[in-house]
Design a protein around this motif. Structure first.
Motif, PDB file in Angstrom:
ATOM      1  N   GLY A 127       0.816  -1.216   0.000  1.00 32.68           N
ATOM      2  CA  GLY A 127       0.000   0.000   0.000  1.00 32.68           C
ATOM      3  C   GLY A 127       0.842   1.254   0.000  1.00 32.68           C
ATOM      4  N   ARG A 128       2.001   1.236   0.686  1.00 33.19           N
ATOM      5  CA  ARG A 128       2.875   2.418   0.704  1.00 33.19           C
ATOM      6  C   ARG A 128       3.387   2.725  -0.692  1.00 33.19           C
ATOM      7  NH1 ARG A 128       7.356   2.320   5.294  1.00 33.19           N
ATOM      8  NH2 ARG A 128       7.704   4.350   4.260  1.00 33.19           N
ATOM      9  N   ASN A 129       3.774   1.681  -1.423  1.00 36.07           N
ATOM     10  CA  ASN A 129       4.278   1.890  -2.782  1.00 36.07           C
ATOM     11  C   ASN A 129       3.153   2.286  -3.736  1.00 36.07           C
ATOM     12  OD1 ASN A 129       6.968   1.212  -2.099  1.00 36.07           O
ATOM     13  ND2 ASN A 129       6.508  -0.974  -2.299  1.00 36.07           N
ATOM     14  N   ILE A 130       1.950   1.721  -3.500  1.00 39.70           N
ATOM     15  CA  ILE A 130       0.800   2.085  -4.329  1.00 39.70           C
ATOM     16  C   ILE A 130       0.468   3.566  -4.128  1.00 39.70           C
ATOM     17  CG2 ILE A 130      -1.667   1.712  -4.653  1.00 39.70           C
ATOM     18  CD1 ILE A 130      -1.138  -1.269  -3.972  1.00 39.70           C
ATOM     19  N   ARG A 131       0.509   3.998  -2.896  1.00 37.00           N
ATOM     20  CA  ARG A 131       0.230   5.405  -2.619  1.00 37.00           C
ATOM     21  C   ARG A 131       1.271   6.314  -3.264  1.00 37.00           C
ATOM     22  NH1 ARG A 131       0.711   7.840   3.381  1.00 37.00           N
ATOM     23  NH2 ARG A 131       2.898   7.424   2.852  1.00 37.00           N
ATOM     24  N   ARG A 132       2.544   5.900  -3.183  1.00 38.64           N
ATOM     25  CA  ARG A 132       3.624   6.733  -3.761  1.00 38.64           C
ATOM     26  C   ARG A 132       3.448   6.850  -5.270  1.00 38.64           C
ATOM     27  NH1 ARG A 132       6.148  10.961  -4.347  1.00 38.64           N
ATOM     28  NH2 ARG A 132       8.268  10.853  -5.161  1.00 38.64           N
ATOM     29  N   ALA A 133       3.155   5.755  -5.963  1.00 43.55           N
ATOM     30  CA  ALA A 133       2.963   5.818  -7.410  1.00 43.55           C
ATOM     31  C   ALA A 133       1.710   6.620  -7.764  1.00 43.55           C
ATOM     32  CB  ALA A 133       2.870   4.398  -7.965  1.00 43.55           C
ATOM     33  N   ALA A 134       0.671   6.452  -6.957  1.00 43.47           N
ATOM     34  CA  ALA A 134      -0.565   7.203  -7.216  1.00 43.47           C
ATOM     35  C   ALA A 134      -0.324   8.700  -7.080  1.00 43.47           C
ATOM     36  CB  ALA A 134      -1.657   6.741  -6.256  1.00 43.47           C
ATOM     37  N   GLU A 135       0.496   9.091  -6.100  1.00 45.36           N
ATOM     38  CA  GLU A 135       0.825  10.506  -5.930  1.00 45.36           C
ATOM     39  C   GLU A 135       1.545  11.055  -7.164  1.00 45.36           C
ATOM     40  OE1 GLU A 135       1.459  10.485  -1.050  1.00 45.36           O
ATOM     41  OE2 GLU A 135       3.193  10.516  -2.426  1.00 45.36           O
ATOM     42  N   GLN A 136       2.431  10.235  -7.756  1.00 42.57           N
ATOM     43  CA  GLN A 136       3.181  10.707  -8.914  1.00 42.57           C
ATOM     44  C   GLN A 136       2.295  10.832 -10.161  1.00 42.57           C
ATOM     45  OE1 GLN A 136       6.283   7.557  -8.361  1.00 42.57           O
ATOM     46  NE2 GLN A 136       7.738   9.245  -8.617  1.00 42.57           N
ATOM     47  N   ILE A 137       1.250  10.013 -10.227  1.00 41.36           N
ATOM     48  CA  ILE A 137       0.366  10.028 -11.400  1.00 41.36           C
ATOM     49  C   ILE A 137      -0.717  11.100 -11.267  1.00 41.36           C
ATOM     50  CG2 ILE A 137      -1.319   8.682 -12.706  1.00 41.36           C
ATOM     51  CD1 ILE A 137       0.223   6.182 -11.821  1.00 41.36           C
ATOM     52  N   ASN A 138      -1.138  11.336 -10.059  1.00 38.84           N
ATOM     53  CA  ASN A 138      -2.277  12.218  -9.822  1.00 38.84           C
ATOM     54  C   ASN A 138      -2.057  13.599 -10.451  1.00 38.84           C
ATOM     55  OD1 ASN A 138      -4.830  12.883  -8.660  1.00 38.84           O
ATOM     56  ND2 ASN A 138      -3.761  14.013  -7.032  1.00 38.84           N
ATOM     57  N   GLY A 139      -3.078  14.050 -11.185  1.00 45.01           N
ATOM     58  CA  GLY A 139      -3.022  15.383 -11.800  1.00 45.01           C
ATOM     59  C   GLY A 139      -2.356  15.389 -13.168  1.00 45.01           C
ATOM     60  N   THR A 140      -1.877  14.247 -13.627  1.00 52.64           N
ATOM     61  CA  THR A 140      -1.226  14.210 -14.942  1.00 52.64           C
ATOM     62  C   THR A 140      -2.251  14.460 -16.034  1.00 52.64           C
ATOM     63  OG1 THR A 140       0.432  12.630 -14.174  1.00 52.64           O
ATOM     64  CG2 THR A 140       0.097  12.784 -16.546  1.00 52.64           C
ATOM     65  N   ILE A 141      -1.911  15.306 -16.989  1.00 57.81           N
ATOM     66  CA  ILE A 141      -2.772  15.599 -18.130  1.00 57.81           C
ATOM     67  C   ILE A 141      -2.124  15.008 -19.382  1.00 57.81           C
ATOM     68  CG2 ILE A 141      -3.711  17.397 -19.615  1.00 57.81           C
ATOM     69  CD1 ILE A 141      -3.963  19.168 -17.169  1.00 57.81           C
ATOM     70  N   VAL A 142      -2.941  14.205 -20.077  1.00 59.23           N
ATOM     71  CA  VAL A 142      -2.483  13.624 -21.346  1.00 59.23           C
ATOM     72  C   VAL A 142      -3.126  14.455 -22.451  1.00 59.23           C
ATOM     73  CG1 VAL A 142      -2.309  11.547 -22.745  1.00 59.23           C
ATOM     74  CG2 VAL A 142      -2.405  11.359 -20.255  1.00 59.23           C
ATOM     75  N   LYS A 143      -2.315  15.257 -23.099  1.00 62.96           N
ATOM     76  CA  LYS A 143      -2.828  16.151 -24.129  1.00 62.96           C
ATOM     77  C   LYS A 143      -3.149  15.368 -25.401  1.00 62.96           C
ATOM     78  CE  LYS A 143      -0.196  20.062 -22.328  1.00 62.96           C
ATOM     79  NZ  LYS A 143       0.838  21.094 -22.600  1.00 62.96           N
TER      80      LYS A 143
END
Length: 801
Positions: free
Chosen positions: A599-615
């Protein structure tokens, strides 16, 4: 005149040393009988004696001197002149000759046959003692066919003696004169002795040869000299003749042996035609010498039952069983016997086949994919990556972790070994590839002494704008780790987890920061509302802790760090958000069921992805957003699936982020660029609709081919993860999962006691399909995309067997 010639058997012509001695008679008119007989007679086998009776008043003609030819051992002749040559080789013995008395009866051509004249000669008296005056005259006549040897000093050379008879010197006192003999007197009465010693060749003494006494008479009744000629030994062939019969005998024997071997070879070839070559073994069963039909029958009887029984395989300490039917293993009986070859014609090969054996193995027909799958199922339980040296902390105490070598199943080679040996009836030992550790015990100790111990020796002070924070030794120990670098120096490279130290310090400096905010969309009211962005100012923790490691390990610098502040503008401004056409949610997907460390690693990866915009037109790569997934980037060790079996590694759990993100993109209508399913089916994920990532090798990629942008939002809780995508909805997407087919039963793997093991009930492998159907909301057009996935069976793991 008496002439003695010594010619040792085998002497080389022309190398004789000749010594001549002339001795005058002691009394006028004849030779003293005592002196004449005082010299012992030479053995008959080594001398030739010639007796000559001549007119005392007439000298011997110059061209009519008697000669004696002594044959040398090498076939050469040595000639000594003693008077006129004898023309008539009759047998005549001179009874008054002292030499005749000493030499015995005369022989004509053969030492065993006496001449007529010797038959009437009186027997000689018994021999006198050696050296006495009467020894020569008193010596008894030798028996017919024999020669009587005379005594000789050890260094005395053998001689040939030619005695001129007709004088008183050569006659025994009182013996009557031979009728017709010439009167005595004159110059022939004085007997001279000529001794010609011939030096013997270097080497052992030669065996004395037999002699032949021949009496020659001159015309007119004058008795001619008696010639004793050296003869070859009785029963001994001439030189070189004895070897010829032996050579012929050896050739005959050799020819007979060769002929016998040829007969045996031909018979062996004829008798073995059509049979399996001698010495051949198939899967440990001897079939050499059998007909092909009998050999195949025996192979079927012995190997046939094995084709339906589980095959035991071993890889190091791990033991498992493979079902040959599931793996598609079968025996090709005809090809197996063909592999044994035909009867060899090389005679050496045929002979050695009696004493040697040759294993040819079983020729199989196999489903290469099925055999490979069986090996891939076993590999996860066999493979053990090397454990590099490291340093861990118990509180603030550094503990050394020694390196341990690893191993890996050589799947490609194991497939070949299994196909070759599965029918042998013995456990099949599969090949392993050693994986040596890159670090050593010395590297570990160096890391402790130079980094770990000084790093936790005291706290570090961080000075902010109007406030201070303290980084304790406990926080330092939790943030400090070491990474093995085979090419580095040192090989254990220290790393600081910036996320960990930031979490420890940030609350203490929060009052000194002004937080910023990205533009976002609020859907809480039911309709999308844009939340404006806001710039901020705060501590740049990456810049603040850039040199923290130097501060921790330096002996002279103070343990103090100054916080670095910077403006923090919004990553997504309000204006950018409005231009992207992001008007609402277009997809959402949720997964759960992870462990706390994952869960700690899942949260860390989710934080890095969150807010990403794919143009529009852009491709998102999960690895590009989250790598490197290491301790320094906020990831921890957790459970992973490595080579199909449970293991542990830094970043474990990110595959759940990949599966959740993949499904959100799937239902948003994104274009699938690259993804890979797990090798084994994981029940918490949709069948044939899941994804995994691994370092930079396996990645998840998708592309936005729409006219508007797509915003990704992640929501993490300790129990689940949700990924939402916002944009302009273009498709209605449905998913259809096909039935599970081609199910494959799991194999059983036994892990020895004391080895790391996670027991498992296993699960069958199967093949399934997933079909995505996309209906265009504007045109109503639909299209379908089907993907087929094959899952390997998950092995049954038995621990401590």
């Amino acid at each position: 005149m008496t002439t003695d010639v010594t010619a040792p058997a085998g002497s080389a012509p022309g190398k004789e040393a000749v010594q001549e001695t002339r001795q005058a008679a002691a009394e006028p008119g004849g030779t003293d009988p005592g002196k004449a007989s005082a010299a012992p007679a030479e053995p008959a086998a080594s001398e030739a004696v010639a007796t000559e009776s001549a007119d005392p008043g007439a000298p011997a003609p110059a061209g009519n001197r008697p000669t004696a030819d002594a044959a040398n051992g090498d076939g050469s002749e040595e000639r000594a002149t003693v008077g006129e040559a004898a023309e008539d080789r009759g047998a005549a013995a001179d009874s008054g000759s002292a030499a005749d008395a000493a030499a015995g009866p005369c022989l004509d051509g053969d030492a065993s046959e006496a001449t007529p004249s010797d038959a009437s000669a009186p027997a000689a008296a018994p021999p006198a003692p050696a050296g006495s005056a009467a020894s020569a005259a008193a010596a008894p006549a030798a028996p017919q066919g024999s020669a009587t040897p005379a005594a000789r000093a050890p260094d005395e050379q053998p001689t040939q003696t030619f005695a001129a008879v007709g004088s008183q010197a050569g006659r025994t006192p009182g013996a009557p004169a031979r009728p017709g003999a010439a009167p005595v007197g004159g110059p022939w009465d004085v007997a001279a002795t000529q001794v010609i010693p011939v030096s013997a060749a270097t080497g052992p003494a030669r065996t004395e040869q037999p002699t032949d006494r021949i009496v020659a008479r001159a015309a007119g009744g004058v008795e001619q000299p008696t010639e004793r000629i050296q003869m070859p030994p009785t029963g001994r062939p001439p030189a070189g003749a004895a070897g010829r019969p032996r050579r012929r005998k050896r050739l005959l024997i050799g020819a007979a042996v060769v002929g016998l071997l040829a007969v045996l070879y031909t018979a062996d070839v004829l008798l073995s035609l059509g049979s399996v070559p001698r010495g051949v073994k198939v899967a440990g069963l001897e079939v050499g010498g059998l007909s092909r039909a009998d050999a195949e029958q025996q192979l079927r009887a012995a190997i046939g039952p094995r084709t339906t029984q589980p095959v035991t395989v071993t890889a190091g300490e791990v033991q498992s069983e493979i079902d040959p039917r599931t793996a598609g293993l079968k025996v090709d009986w005809t090809a197996t016997l063909d592999q044994a070859g035909s009867q060899p014609l090389n005679p050496i090969t045929r002979i050695t086949s009696f004493f040697t054996t040759r294993e040819v193995g079983v020729v199989n027909t196999a489903d290469e994919r099925s055999v490979t799958t069986a090996m891939e199922q076993l590999a996860p339980l066999v493979d053990t990556p090397p454990t590099e040296g490291n340093v861990r902390f118990e509180g603030t105490t550094p503990i050394p972790v020694e390196p341990v070598d690893g191993r890996k199943l050589d799947v490609a080679a194991a497939v070949k070994v299994l196909e070759r040996d599965w029918a042998s009836g013995r456990p099949v030992d599969l090949p392993l590839i050693p994986l040596p550790a890159a670090t050593t015990v010395d590297d570990v100790q160096q890391a402790i002494d130079t980094v770990a111990v000084p790093a936790v020796s005291a706290p570090v002070t961080i000075t902010g704008e109007g406030a201070q924070a303290t980084l304790t030794p406990t926080a330092i120990a939790s943030a400090l780790s070491f990474r093995a670098d085979p090419e580095g120096s040192p090989k254990l490279v220290p790393e600081i987890n910036i996320e960990t130290v930031t979490d420890a310090v940030k609350p203490q400096l929060a009052s000194t920061e002004k937080p910023g905010r990205d533009a976002s969309i609020d859907f809480s009211s039911g309709s999308p509302v844009v939340v404006p962005s806001q710039d901020g100012r705060g501590v740049d923790y990456d810049a603040t802790f850039k040199d923290l490691l130097t501060v921790l390990t330096s002996k002279n610098s103070p343990r103090q760090v100054t916080a670095v502040y910077a403006d923090q503008p919004a990553k997504l401004t309000t204006d950018e958000l409005n231009k992207l056409g992001i008007v609402g949610e277009i997809s959402s997907f949720t997964t759960g069921g992870f462990a706390a460390d994952s869960g700690r690693n899942i949260r860390r990866a989710a934080e890095q992805i969150n807010g990403t915009i794919v143009k529009p037109g852009e491709t998102l790569s999960l690895n590009a957003v989250t790598n490197p997934r290491n301790r320094a980037n906020g990831y921890v060790e957790a459970g992973i699936i490595e080579d199909g079996h449970p293991a542990r590694g830094v970043g474990g759990g990110v595959s759940q982020v990949a599966t959740t993100l993949y499904n959100a993109a799937y239902f948003a209508g994104m274009v699938d660029v690259a993804h890979k399913e797990h090798s084994y089916y994981i029940s918490r994920y949709p069948v044939a609709r899941e994804a995994t990532v691994f370092d930079n090798v396996i990645d998840l990629k998708f592309r936005n081919d729409g006219p508007t942008g797509v915003l990704i939002q992640t929501i993490w809780t300790p129990r689940n993860l949700t990924v939402k995508m916002f944009g302009t909805k273009r498709y209605e997407v449905t998913s259809t999962t096909g039935p599970r087919t081609n199910q494959t039963p799991p194999s059983t793997v036994t892990i020895p006691a004391g080895k790391p093991c996670s027991p498992s009930q296993g699960a069958p492998g199967f093949t399934a399909t997933d079909t995505r159907t996309l209906r265009n909301l504007q045109t109503g057009a639909t299209r379908s995309e089907t993907r087929t996935v094959k899952y390997n069976p998950s092995p049954i793991v038995v621990c401590g067997g």
